[in-house]
Design a protein around this motif. Structure first.
Motif, short mmCIF file in Angstrom:
data_model
loop_
_atom_site.label_atom_id
_atom_site.label_comp_id
_atom_site.label_asym_id
_atom_site.label_seq_id
_atom_site.Cartn_x
_atom_site.Cartn_y
_atom_site.Cartn_z
N TYR A 49 33.03 0.91 -29.33
CA TYR A 49 33.10 -0.07 -28.24
C TYR A 49 32.47 -1.40 -28.64
O TYR A 49 31.73 -2.02 -27.89
CB TYR A 49 32.45 0.49 -26.98
N GLY A 50 32.74 -1.78 -29.88
CA GLY A 50 32.35 -3.12 -30.30
C GLY A 50 30.89 -3.31 -30.60
O GLY A 50 30.42 -4.43 -30.73
N SER B 101 20.54 -1.20 -4.99
CA SER B 101 21.35 -0.06 -5.42
C SER B 101 22.74 -0.43 -5.92
O SER B 101 23.16 0.10 -6.95
CB SER B 101 21.49 0.93 -4.26
N PRO B 102 23.48 -1.31 -5.23
CA PRO B 102 24.86 -1.54 -5.69
C PRO B 102 24.93 -2.00 -7.13
O PRO B 102 25.85 -1.60 -7.86
CB PRO B 102 25.36 -2.63 -4.73
N ILE B 103 23.98 -2.80 -7.59
CA ILE B 103 24.05 -3.24 -8.98
C ILE B 103 23.99 -2.03 -9.90
O ILE B 103 24.75 -1.92 -10.87
CB ILE B 103 22.91 -4.22 -9.32
N ASN B 104 23.08 -1.13 -9.57
CA ASN B 104 22.97 0.07 -10.41
C ASN B 104 24.26 0.87 -10.37
O ASN B 104 24.74 1.33 -11.40
CB ASN B 104 21.83 0.96 -9.90
N ASN B 105 24.80 1.04 -9.16
CA ASN B 105 26.06 1.79 -9.04
C ASN B 105 27.13 1.17 -9.92
O ASN B 105 27.78 1.85 -10.72
CB ASN B 105 26.56 1.75 -7.60
N MET B 106 27.31 -0.14 -9.76
CA MET B 106 28.39 -0.82 -10.47
C MET B 106 28.16 -0.76 -11.97
O MET B 106 29.09 -0.57 -12.75
CB MET B 106 28.49 -2.28 -10.05
N GLY B 107 26.90 -0.92 -12.35
CA GLY B 107 26.59 -0.87 -13.77
C GLY B 107 27.00 0.48 -14.34
O GLY B 107 27.60 0.56 -15.42
N TRP B 108 26.73 1.52 -13.61
CA TRP B 108 27.09 2.85 -14.08
C TRP B 108 28.59 3.03 -14.13
O TRP B 108 29.16 3.52 -15.11
CB TRP B 108 26.43 3.90 -13.18
N LYS B 114 34.04 1.73 -19.31
CA LYS B 114 34.11 1.29 -20.70
C LYS B 114 34.37 2.49 -21.60
O LYS B 114 35.17 2.42 -22.52
CB LYS B 114 32.78 0.64 -21.06
N LEU B 115 33.70 3.58 -21.28
CA LEU B 115 33.89 4.79 -22.09
C LEU B 115 35.32 5.28 -21.97
O LEU B 115 35.95 5.66 -22.96
CB LEU B 115 32.91 5.87 -21.64
N LEU B 116 35.83 5.29 -20.75
CA LEU B 116 37.16 5.85 -20.51
C LEU B 116 38.25 4.86 -20.82
O LEU B 116 39.43 5.22 -20.87
CB LEU B 116 37.29 6.31 -19.06
N GLY B 117 37.88 3.60 -20.97
CA GLY B 117 38.89 2.59 -21.23
C GLY B 117 39.72 2.25 -20.02
O GLY B 117 40.91 1.98 -20.12
N VAL B 118 39.12 2.26 -18.87
CA VAL B 118 39.86 1.95 -17.64
C VAL B 118 39.78 0.46 -17.39
O VAL B 118 38.73 -0.15 -17.52
CB VAL B 118 39.25 2.72 -16.45
N VAL B 353 28.40 4.53 -25.68
CA VAL B 353 28.65 3.21 -25.15
C VAL B 353 27.36 2.69 -24.53
O VAL B 353 26.61 3.42 -23.89
CB VAL B 353 29.81 3.24 -24.13
N TYR B 354 27.11 1.43 -24.83
CA TYR B 354 25.98 0.77 -24.18
C TYR B 354 26.54 -0.34 -23.32
O TYR B 354 27.31 -1.17 -23.80
CB TYR B 354 25.01 0.19 -25.21
N HIS B 355 26.20 -0.31 -22.09
CA HIS B 355 26.66 -1.37 -21.21
C HIS B 355 25.48 -1.86 -20.41
O HIS B 355 24.67 -1.07 -19.93
CB HIS B 355 27.74 -0.87 -20.27
N SER B 356 25.37 -3.15 -20.30
CA SER B 356 24.24 -3.65 -19.52
C SER B 356 24.74 -4.63 -18.48
O SER B 356 25.71 -5.34 -18.67
CB SER B 356 23.22 -4.34 -20.43
N VAL B 357 24.06 -4.61 -17.35
CA VAL B 357 24.36 -5.57 -16.29
C VAL B 357 23.07 -6.28 -15.95
O VAL B 357 21.98 -5.83 -16.32
CB VAL B 357 24.92 -4.87 -15.03
N GLU B 358 23.21 -7.38 -15.28
CA GLU B 358 22.03 -8.13 -14.87
C GLU B 358 21.55 -7.51 -13.56
O GLU B 358 22.07 -7.78 -12.49
CB GLU B 358 22.37 -9.61 -14.69
N GLY B 359 20.58 -6.64 -13.65
CA GLY B 359 20.05 -6.01 -12.45
C GLY B 359 19.11 -6.95 -11.73
O GLY B 359 18.92 -8.10 -12.12
N GLY B 360 18.55 -6.44 -10.67
CA GLY B 360 17.63 -7.28 -9.90
C GLY B 360 16.45 -7.74 -10.74
O GLY B 360 15.94 -8.83 -10.55
#
Lengths: 189, 420, 194, 168, 185, 365
Positions: A49-50, B101-108, B114-118, B353-360
């Motif tokens: 994944y890049g 909470s929603p940020i965490n939900n969406m991040g997950w 990303k893993l599934l390629g959706v 997969v590592y994915h990060s979002v800008e949490g609170g």
């Protein structure tokens, strides 16, 4: 050690990654890594994944991360996170540490993995490089029993001090074991 | 190189650094009040909000050293995550940073996608942005108003909490819950915004700025408040980066690192917003940065709501996204998918997969290793609180007890995220 | 540190002016704000909801107390497939499935039904995953009821007696499949004749 | 008269308590009580201002600081250092000598008692006191204030910490 | 709004240990009970999510002060009602118990939310599976987190308990036995 | 003084005592309701109509709560602390003139507990003793938070007493008397109703009110008990009514401080046009001069209480608006701002008096 089945997924990505700017960036980083620390240092170079992922030996990890931190070209001076992992099936490589580094300036991430046997879970500490490594290493110690040589204060951090096992190792159960109100173990649990 | 050799001198560096600090901060022997008291701040002290302990060595009211102890609500998220199918991890993420909470939900969800390629349709992405920015506002509101409470001004907290209550209403309209939202699904949202939700959101967008202005005018230039926070607990950018700060706390120190801009996800690249940065990373900067981020989030929400595209609110991914109920009754294929998804038998690829979002509170990262099974093989959360709270013991040295409390609340340490 | 994003907006920290240093303007401003709220609270409608006399409206999708729905004919919809129990992250749902016997067709919709169906409300986190998991639209989280607090731990094991929707059509939950007025009338007459 | 006797009794008792109490905090509290009874005596002597000022300055401020310091140091019997015998003897002797001097000095004093002819109800009032202080005794008054000023400057100097430290 | 209060419980049943002879509330006891019920100062032992909902309960929309409970006593000596909100990990359990022991009688305990009541979804090695394993709980509030309405309902349940409690209940052998079963004092 | 008037005076003392207690009791209620309204809430409304018996509920609950003595605490002093706090708080209301006098035939009843000619110093003396209650209680609790609270209270009270005294000296320089009754009466020369001291001493008043906040330990100076730092400060270890006494003493202190401020700076029982009203009553309404005076006196009592309530409201209003100071900032404010300002105020007043801009007050009554 990464899973052998992983090759399929990486192979599928390779074609897509050829045109990808991140892939090019990763190739540059990899070239630099090889130049700086020698090609033989790294095994298992992947880009799931890049995100450039390299595996190395624990003897090199401190030098590599210190070198990356000081390098003026790469500027990997942000340790995003590190975590332990346990693969009980991989003989002599049961435990692992995974480091995520981030070059904020170039916006490139790098994942470095090391694996070592369960019987000798000793890893050099990074607390001299990153203050943030302190608690992460304590957490890894707490969860997996990985011992960080040179850590100033390697105690349990999240669990109670007198716990006698490292709960994130895969052989230990998740459950509390004392609950009474939940008895059904059916439906695939 | 042998391990031990590589480590030679590690200890020395740290010791030297400590001595360097100690030389200035520890009082000299001829100091009258040599006798130090140990004050146990927490775990049930009112200022520790969540639960963590700080053992403070005090010289009168001055803090000589602070030793934090955490883990009082350690809930073993990472271990639980190894035993739960992907979709059941969403309720876990709710409870990590429960202020947003929603940020965490969406991040997950994004991590799994990303893993599934959706590929998630644009409308769902915009909806997610709206909810995430609402969550950010809710998070910052709590943090800043609690800073007010800890400096003694309780009323401002209740004023802005009314707005949080309205955000709860919007959440409730969107997902059916107030705090632990369990919002969104892998592949999109669980349902479209109802007209009521949009109406409530628009109404709130109209009303909120006035309240926010009022809140700011109560605090921003109030000398009593400024005296309490200006130059209290400053941290330099270098040190903050070394400590792994992210989010508002890092931005207060002057580094404009924001995951939304650096690694845009969920169409953040479509929106125009600024990254507020402070000057010297003190408590006042953190306060101001959070306040400004609320305004920026409002900008984003306005843009997203105005440009909310039409289209489906979830990806066309029958393997991962539950079919509609009506289809389950009538359609055998849908029923099979339904069963497979609920039983967790989705075809997750092997990979990491590592994915990060800008949490609170900063970069909220999800590092997911999948071995193709129904549960993650390993799921590691990069929890910003956990990472930057370790700087606290250094930040409080030399300050007074009151400062320590103000610094603590301005760092917005959420116990659920800290202890995981 | 150089800018990473080119979108940084430096927040200026002005030094305090003389007036601000004298405390008073900010104090008066603060006092006037609170006083405005005081008068607003004293004159206009207060925002406080005087629960339990008054209640706030819940959203129609609110996830409240569970209900096991009946169908149009008053039969239990649940077929004890166990998906809800699997989907429950808290493992709060237990059920025992049983075969429908002859003569029970008017009680249970499917051939299999839940002999016992228990939800441990203390474990339940009201995430709504069971509702999503149910392929028969049997379990719903009602939007207008909440699990009440109680004194004893045992009272929180909700069995079928408390979960299954009451027979009277008027007390039916609004969630899930709604009856048309005709269906409701029909059902009511059925119930009365029975 | 009975009031006077009662107050004197309490005063003596509490003064003894100051000396005899084991706990220094109790000592200070007894001392405060002593000040109270003294103020009551002043009131009996129609010196209202003196009584009030005695309470404000001694009981209300100085003794608070006393108590403050004692509480801070957290003295108790265990931390009390054992004094050598010689010191105890010396203290007894000097105390006895002080008593002797005082008795000798006050031996010749004749209590004047109440005399209706010379009684002036305004004698202890603020304005009279002010007149006396600022007219007849203005030089000693000013000297005393200079002394206090010097003491204040000295204590500020002593209390000042090294530069660069935050002082609280 | 459909009635959300307890429909099954018509009259408040006496909790364990207050039944029996000599425990009928006299009028003085009634007055004391009503006074106590209307002045339940909570000790918010907020560890996680439920703490945020407790803030909402204190907030302007719900206003716990209407029940006379808006003065949070962070000192356990002054509190009447221990509100345990949020997960209690095993590391935290001794502290909860200590806080309970420090509270002066009469004291009530309100377990708010799934985690405090039973551990909720956190059936893990580190989480205590319900605080009633270490301290006696008077009222449980389900939900994760409960809505403020439920919190207020729970508070009213505690008020009912307080109203109907004999003054001497806390000296009764039954109550002492209850405490002894938890190893308290 | 005749026996009859002594009896009347005793009654007045009792009434003053009762009123202090009653007002302190309902201050707790007022605080809750005012705080609620300032915060868009409704406040207690379930204990009786509008929650009116809320303070009683609190009191009964506190009385029936378990007594508790922390281990290692000094038991005698632990009990003595709150008692002292309450006693000193209640004592100071004795000299406050709540009204002028009532005259029934020959009997004159002064609406004041006791009149002493150093009334102001008396109030000061008692207030300065109030800190002992806090100190002793905080120390006897054998708890670090309590001790910190006690120490903060001691240093704060002593520091602000100085500035408060200096602010008052300027008033004394004008009035030439320490008697609160004299000061009140001086603020109303017939025909000149606006002669309140606040007009002549605005700076002094501001200093005084700031110090009053500090002396009563109210926000923004509530450091001895600030919840977020010291849990409960000096009363952390107190349960039951002993703790109630501390809370109560605080409200009595608020009441006394409000009363002193309204007497010294806001003309006490004087109200505008009282003399005109009296002459109108006696001349055109045909009342006797005594009856007219009695009516004015009663209206004066109403006036003084109105002022007191206004100040109490102000105390609460400020409490629920402002953040609190830090300990060192508080000290700095007291020592480096308020005291120099107060001294400047004294010099200014002295200058104005010597130049004759402020006329010397003649005893006109």
């Amino acid at each position: 050690m990464a899973d052998p089945t992983k090759e399929e997924s990486t192979a599928a990505q390779e074609t897509a990654a050829a045109q990808d700017p991140t892939a090019q960036q990763n190739a540059q980083v990899l070239a630099l890594l090889h130049r700086l620390f020698g090609e033989s240092t790294f095994t298992d170079v992947e880009e799931p994944y890049g995100l450039l992922t390299v595996t190395t030996k624990r003897e090199h990890i401190h030098n590599i991360i210190a070198g990356l931190q000081q390098d003026t070209e790469l500027k990997f001076h942000f340790l995003t996170t590190m975590c332990g992992i346990n693969y009980p099936e991989n003989l002599n490589q049961e435990l692992g540490m995974i480091y995520h580094l981030h070059s904020l300036v170039h916006n490139v991430r790098l994942r470095i993995k090391i694996f070592f046997p369960l019987a000798d879970p000793v890893v050099p500490t990074l607390t001299d490089l990153y203050a943030t490594a302190n608690w992460m290493e304590r957490e890894a110690y707490d969860f997996f029993g990985i011992i960080f040589m040179g850590h100033p204060n390697l105690r349990r951090i999240l669990n109670v001090e007198d716990m006698d096992y490292h709960p994130m190792r895969r052989q230990y159960p998740l459950e509390d074991g004392t609950r009474e109100d939940k008895t059904d173990l059916f439906f695939g649990r | 190189m042998a391990v031990n050799d590589a480590l030679a001198g590690t200890h020395k560096i740290i010791q030297e650094a400590q001595e360097q600090q100690g030389g200035q901060l520890v009082p000299t022997l001829n100091d009258f009040s040599q006798e130090l008291t140990t004050l146990n701040l927490g775990p049930t002290h009112p200022a520790t909000h969540g639960i963590f302990q700080n053992i403070l060595q005090m010289d009168g009211e001055r803090i000589i050293s602070g030793v934090p102890t955490i883990g009082y609500i350690h809930r073993a998220f990472e271990k639980i995550a190894e035993r739960r199918p992907f979709y059941q991890i969403t309720p876990l993420t709710d409870r990590m940073n429960y202020c947003s909470s929603p940020i965490n939900n969406m991040g997950w969800h994004m991590t799994v996608e990303k893993l599934l390629g959706v590929q998630v349709p644009k409308r769902a992405q915009y909806m997610r942005v709206i909810m995430m920015e609402l969550a950010r506002i809710a998070d910052h509101l709590i943090c800043n108003s609690i800073l007010g409470v800890d400096t003694g001004a309780f009323t401002g907290f209740l004023y802005v909490f009314q707005e949080r209550e309205k955000i709860y209403e919007i959440y409730e309209e969107v997902c059916g819950s107030r705090l632990t939202t369990n919002m969104g699904r892998v592949g999109g949202m669980e349902r479209d915004f109802s007209p009521v939700a949009i109406e409530k959101l628009r109404k709130w967008l109209k009303e909120f700025p006035a309240v926010m202005k009022e809140f700011e005018s109560m605090f921003n230039r109030n000398r009593i408040f400024m005296d309490r926070v200006v130059n209290v607990g400053p941290i330099t950018a270098e040190k903050a980066l070394n400590y792994g700060f992210t989010g508002p706390n890092l931005r207060a120190a002057g580094v404009d690192y924001d995951v939304r801009v650096m690694n845009p996800y969920s169409s953040y690249e479509d929106f125009e917003f600024d990254i507020p940065v402070g000057t010297n990373g003190d408590t006042y900067d953190r306060f101001l940065v959070r306040n400004e981020e609320i305004w920026q989030s409002l900008r984003i929400i306005n843009q997203a709501l105005d440009r909310l595209p039409d289209g489906p609110f979830h990806a066309d991914a029958p393997h991962y996204y539950l079919p509609p109920k009506q289809a389950v009754y009538k359609n055998m294929e849908a029923l099979i998918y339904h069963f497979k998804i609920i039983m967790g038998e989705i075809e997750a690829p092997v990979g990491e997969v590592y994915h990060s979002v800008e949490g609170g509170n900063g970069e909220l990262g999800f590092y997911l290793i999948s071995d193709g099974g129904r549960t993650p093989y390993r799921l590691h959360f990069r929890r910003p609180c956990f990472i930057y709270y370790q700087a606290y013991s250094e930040m409080v040295v030399g300050t007074s007890l009151s400062d320590a409390i103000v610094i603590l609340s301005s760092m917005n340490v959420i116990a659920g995220e800290l202890d995981a | 540190m150089e800018s990473l994003s080119n979108r940084a907006k430096k927040l200026e920290k002005k030094p305090m002016t003389l007036a601000e240093r004298a405390y008073l303007p900010a104090i008066f401003q603060g006092l006037s704000i609170t006083m405005q709220h005081f008068f607003r609270a004293a004159t206009k409608k207060q925002i406080t909801v005087r629960y339990p006399e008054e209640t706030r409206p819940f959203s129609p999708v609110f996830r409240g107390l569970h209900v096991l729905k009946r169908d149009e004919a008053g039969r239990e919809r649940c077929t004890a497939c166990g998906l809800c129990a699997v989907a429950c992250p808290a493992e709060a749902i237990t059920m025992v499935a049983g075969e429908r016997k002859k003569g029970e067709q008017n009680l249970y919709r499917e051939e299999k039904y839940a002999v016992s169906y228990e939800i441990n409300m203390l474990r339940c986190i009201f995430c709504g995953l069971c509702e999503e998991a149910c392929p028969k639209a049997a379990i719903y989280l009602q939007a207008d009821k909440m699990a009440p607090p109680r004194y004893e731990r045992d009272e929180f094991i909700y069995g079928k007696d408390r979960l299954v929707e009451p027979v009277s059509p008027d007390n039916r939950s609004k969630r899930g499949i709604q009856l048309t007025p005709e269906q409701a009338d029909k059902l009511r007459t059925q119930m009365q004749s029975a | 008269m009975s009031l006077f006797l009662f107050l004197s009794f309490v005063a003596l008792l509490s003064a003894l308590g100051v000396v005899l109490a084991k706990n220094p905090v109790h000592s200070v509290l007894f001392l405060i009580l002593t000040f109270f009874t003294l103020s009551a005596h002043y009131l009996l002597l129609n010196a209202q201002f003196l009584a009030a000022v005695n309470i404000i300055v001694y009981a209300g401020a100085i003794m608070v600081l006393f108590l403050f310091v004692i509480m801070f140091l957290n003295l108790n019997e265990e931390t009390e250092p054992q004094k050598p015998m010689l010191a105890k003897v010396a203290a007894t002797v000097s105390g006895g000598l002080l008593l002797l001097v005082m008795v000798a000095a006050l031996r010749g004093v004749e209590p004047t008692g109440y005399n209706a002819a010379t009684f002036d109800s305004q004698i202890g009032m603020v304005d009279r006191l002010g007149m006396v202080l600022f007219k007849e005794y203005s030089l000693p008054f000013e000297l005393a204030s200079i002394l206090l000023l010097a003491a204040m400057v000295g204590s500020v100097m002593l209390g000042k910490r090294e530069t660069g430290e935050r002082n609280f | 709004m459909v009635d959300t209060r307890v429909p099954e419980i018509k009259s408040v049943p006496a909790p364990e240990g207050i039944e029996g002879a000599g425990f009928f509330a006299t009028s003085l006891e009634k007055v004391v009970g009503i006074a106590r019920a209307n002045s339940l100062w909570p000790l918010p032992f907020a560890t996680s999510c439920c703490g945020i909902e407790f803030m909402a309960t204190m907030g302007a929309h719900y206003d716990i002060s209407r029940f006379g409970s808006e003065r949070p006593s962070f000192s356990p000596r002054q509190a009447d009602l221990l509100m345990v909100m949020g997960t209690i990990a095993k590391k935290m359990a001794p502290i909860v118990k200590q806080v309970y022991e420090q509270m002066a009688e009469p004291r009530w305990v309100l377990a708010m939310g799934a985690c405090a009541c039973s551990g909720g979804i956190f059936d893990s090695y580190s989480v205590l599976q319900g605080i009633d394993r270490i301290i006696p709980v008077d009222v449980y509030i389900p939900g994760c987190p409960p809505r403020p309405e439920q919190v207020l309902d729970g508070l009213m349940r505690v008020q009912d308990l307080a109203k109907n409690e004999s003054i001497r209940r806390r000296n009764s052998p039954e109550y002492q036995a209850l405490l002894a079963s938890y190893n308290i004092k | 003084m005749s026996l009859e008037s002594l009896g009347w005076q005793g009654l007045v003392i009792l009434v003053v005592f009762g009123i202090s207690l009653l007002i302190a009791t309902y201050c707790t209620y007022a605080e809750r309701v005012i705080a609620a309204f300032l915060q868009d809430r409704v406040g207690p409304d379930r204990a009786g109509p509008f929650g009116i018996v809320q303070p009683l509920a609190d009191a009964v609950k506190l009385f029936t709560k378990e007594e508790f003595f922390p281990s290692g605490a000094n038991k005698a002093l632990f009990i003595f602390g709150p008692c002292l706090a309450m006693i000193t708080a209640l004592m100071s209301s004795a000299v406050i003139p709540f009204g002028n006098f009532l005259k029934f035939g020959e009997t004159v009843v002064h609406l004041q507990g006791i009149e002493i000619n150093v009334g102001m110093l008396y109030v000061f003396g008692i207030v300065s003793l109030g800190v002992y209650g806090i100190m002793i209680g905080g120390w006897a609790s054998n708890n670090k938070f309590s001790l910190l609270g006690a120490i903060r209270a001691a240093s704060q009270n002593i520091s602000y007493e100085l500035a408060m005294g200096l602010a008052l000296i300027a008033v004394l320089m004008m009035s030439g008397s320490l008697s609160l009754r004299d000061i009140t009466l001086q603020q109303s020369v017939p025909g000149e109703w606006h002669f309140w001291n606040v007009v002549k001493q605005p700076l002094g008043f501001i200093i005084f009110i700031v110090c009053a906040f500090a002396e009563t330990n109210r926000t923004p100076f509530d450091l001895p008990e600030c919840e977020t730092e010291l849990v409960g400060g000096y009363h952390t270890e107190y349960s039951s009514m002993k703790m109630g006494l501390y809370l109560f003493a605080e409200y009595v202190n608020v009441f006394v401080a409000s009363a002193v401020m309204s007497v010294i700076y806001f003309g006490g029982f004087n109200f505008p046009f009282q003399y005109e009203l009296r002459s109108w009553l006696s001349s055109s309404q045909g009342l006797s001069i005594d009856a007219a005076q009695n009516i004015i006196a009663i209206l004066g009592v109403v006036a003084v209480f109105a002022k007191i309530f206004a100040f109490i409201f102000f105390f609460m209003w400020v409490r629920w608006t402002l953040p609190r100071f830090r300990y060192d900032q508080l000290m700095r404010l007291g020592w480096t701002i308020l005291i120099p300002l107060a001294i400047f105020n004294i010099l200014l007043t002295g200058g104005l008096i010597t130049t004759g801009i402020i006329p010397e007050i003649k005893q006109w009554w």
